[in-house]
Design a protein around this motif. Structure first.
Motif, short mmCIF file in Angstrom:
data_model
loop_
_atom_site.label_atom_id
_atom_site.label_comp_id
_atom_site.label_asym_id
_atom_site.label_seq_id
_atom_site.Cartn_x
_atom_site.Cartn_y
_atom_site.Cartn_z
N ARG A 172 -22.97 -12.24 11.10
CA ARG A 172 -22.02 -13.28 10.72
C ARG A 172 -21.19 -12.83 9.52
O ARG A 172 -19.97 -13.01 9.50
N ILE A 173 -21.84 -12.21 8.55
CA ILE A 173 -21.12 -11.73 7.37
C ILE A 173 -20.18 -10.58 7.74
O ILE A 173 -19.04 -10.51 7.25
N ILE A 174 -20.63 -9.70 8.63
CA ILE A 174 -19.76 -8.62 9.10
C ILE A 174 -18.54 -9.21 9.81
O ILE A 174 -17.41 -8.73 9.66
N GLN A 175 -18.79 -10.26 10.59
CA GLN A 175 -17.69 -10.93 11.29
C GLN A 175 -16.66 -11.46 10.29
O GLN A 175 -15.45 -11.30 10.47
N MET A 177 -16.14 -10.39 7.20
CA MET A 177 -15.45 -9.27 6.56
C MET A 177 -14.43 -8.65 7.50
O MET A 177 -13.34 -8.26 7.09
N GLY A 178 -14.79 -8.56 8.79
CA GLY A 178 -13.87 -8.02 9.77
C GLY A 178 -12.62 -8.87 9.93
O GLY A 178 -11.56 -8.38 10.30
N SER A 179 -12.75 -10.18 9.62
CA SER A 179 -11.61 -11.09 9.71
C SER A 179 -10.84 -11.19 8.40
O SER A 179 -9.91 -11.97 8.28
N GLY A 180 -11.27 -10.38 7.41
CA GLY A 180 -10.53 -10.34 6.15
C GLY A 180 -10.98 -11.32 5.09
O GLY A 180 -10.28 -11.52 4.09
N PHE A 181 -12.15 -11.96 5.27
CA PHE A 181 -12.65 -12.92 4.29
C PHE A 181 -13.05 -12.20 3.00
O PHE A 181 -13.65 -11.13 3.04
N SER A 182 -12.75 -12.80 1.87
CA SER A 182 -13.24 -12.29 0.58
C SER A 182 -14.69 -12.74 0.40
O SER A 182 -15.19 -13.60 1.15
N ASN A 183 -15.37 -12.18 -0.59
CA ASN A 183 -16.75 -12.60 -0.87
C ASN A 183 -16.83 -14.09 -1.18
O ASN A 183 -17.75 -14.78 -0.75
N GLN A 184 -15.83 -14.59 -1.92
CA GLN A 184 -15.82 -16.01 -2.27
C GLN A 184 -15.64 -16.88 -1.02
O GLN A 184 -16.28 -17.92 -0.87
N MET A 185 -14.76 -16.46 -0.14
CA MET A 185 -14.54 -17.21 1.09
C MET A 185 -15.80 -17.24 1.95
O MET A 185 -16.14 -18.27 2.54
N ASP A 189 -17.98 -20.63 2.92
CA ASP A 189 -18.20 -21.01 4.31
C ASP A 189 -19.68 -21.10 4.64
O ASP A 189 -20.09 -21.92 5.47
N LEU A 190 -20.50 -20.26 4.02
CA LEU A 190 -21.94 -20.24 4.28
C LEU A 190 -22.72 -21.08 3.28
O LEU A 190 -23.96 -21.14 3.35
N ASP A 191 -22.00 -21.71 2.36
CA ASP A 191 -22.62 -22.55 1.33
C ASP A 191 -23.61 -21.74 0.50
O ASP A 191 -24.76 -22.16 0.27
N LEU A 192 -23.16 -20.57 0.05
CA LEU A 192 -23.97 -19.69 -0.79
C LEU A 192 -23.20 -19.39 -2.07
O LEU A 192 -21.99 -19.65 -2.15
N ASN A 193 -23.87 -18.83 -3.05
CA ASN A 193 -23.13 -18.37 -4.23
C ASN A 193 -22.67 -16.94 -3.99
O ASN A 193 -23.23 -16.22 -3.15
N LYS A 198 -22.95 -10.99 -2.22
CA LYS A 198 -22.84 -9.58 -2.61
C LYS A 198 -24.14 -8.83 -2.30
O LYS A 198 -24.11 -7.68 -1.84
N ASN A 199 -25.26 -9.48 -2.56
CA ASN A 199 -26.56 -8.86 -2.26
C ASN A 199 -26.71 -8.62 -0.77
O ASN A 199 -27.17 -7.56 -0.33
N TYR A 200 -26.34 -9.63 0.03
CA TYR A 200 -26.42 -9.50 1.49
C TYR A 200 -25.54 -8.35 1.97
O TYR A 200 -25.92 -7.56 2.85
N ILE A 201 -24.34 -8.24 1.40
CA ILE A 201 -23.41 -7.19 1.81
C ILE A 201 -23.97 -5.81 1.45
O ILE A 201 -23.85 -4.85 2.24
#
Length: 225
Positions: A172-175, A177-185, A189-193, A198-201
């Motif tokens: 989901r996170i790769i998806q 990033m592939g769509s151009g989302f920033s870390n904040q976006m 969307d995932l209701d995370l900080n 950044k850790n997940y990435i």
């Protein structure tokens, strides 16, 4: 027999008179009004309570008045069939017309027989537009549908099926990033900080044996990146 009543909006008097004559020559149609623009159409319907079966609006690409009139008619009088006429053949027209829920689009350069046949088709519930514009729009719609499918989570699962250690959250996170989302976006969307994202990435990068988004981009097909 009861005739289909028609209201014409055309700013050029010659074309307005020609359309009136052509339509009145048809057995099933009768022109009950001819005005200059969409604003006058609305005023006529609101003040005189003239409710036509069909409204013919001539549109100018530099003005949105007739498109706004189409939307107003479809919102307040959804049973009125709205047909737009124009001298322009641009592809963008067909997209706006479909969005405005018009019942047809007729090129002003059409022959009389073609024009009359188009009106008959519209009374049968068909959407009428020049064939070349419909084909162009269909191709564009097909590409958009394919692009949407290729940006879906299922597509990413197939794309990275060889990476068994990627979780659905990773994909989901790769998806994103592939769509151009920033870390904040992504975080929003995932209701995370952002720190968690950044850790997940970072974990994803290790699983893919890459170091940054540029290298991730190189793993994705060009139509995604």
């Amino acid at each position: 027999m009861n005739k289909h009543t028609v209201l014409i909006a055309q700013d050029q008097g010659l074309f307005r008179d020609m359309m009136t004559s052509i339509i009145n020559d048809m057995e099933a149609f009768k022109v009950i009004g001819a005005v200059s623009n969409g604003k006058e159409v609305i005023e006529l319907i609101e003040n005189v309570q003239v409710i036509p079966y069909l409204c013919l609006l001539d549109i100018n690409l530099e003005q949105q008045e007739e498109m706004a009139c189409t939307k107003w008619l479809k919102k307040n009088y959804p049973t009125i069939k709205v047909v737009l006429t124009t001298a322009y053949k641009e592809q963008t027209c067909i997209e706006e017309i479909i969005s405005a829920r018009a019942d047809g689009y007729i090129f002003r350069g059409s022959g009389i027989d073609q024009f009359q046949q188009a009106l008959r088709f519209i009374t049968e519930g068909q959407f009428v537009a020049p064939t070349n514009l419909v084909h162009q729009f269909s191709k564009r719609l097909s590409k958009l549908q394919k692009l949407e499918e290729q940006r879906s989570l299922d597509y990413y699962k197939k794309l990275f099926h060889d990476y068994d250690d990627l979780s659905e959250r990773d994909l989901r996170i790769i998806q994103y990033m592939g769509s151009g989302f920033s870390n904040q976006m992504i975080a929003d969307d995932l209701d995370l900080n952002v720190g968690t994202v950044k850790n997940y990435i970072s974990i994803i990068y290790k699983k893919l044996n890459i170091s940054n988004r540029r290298e991730l981009k190189e793993l994705l097909p060009k139509f995604i990146s």
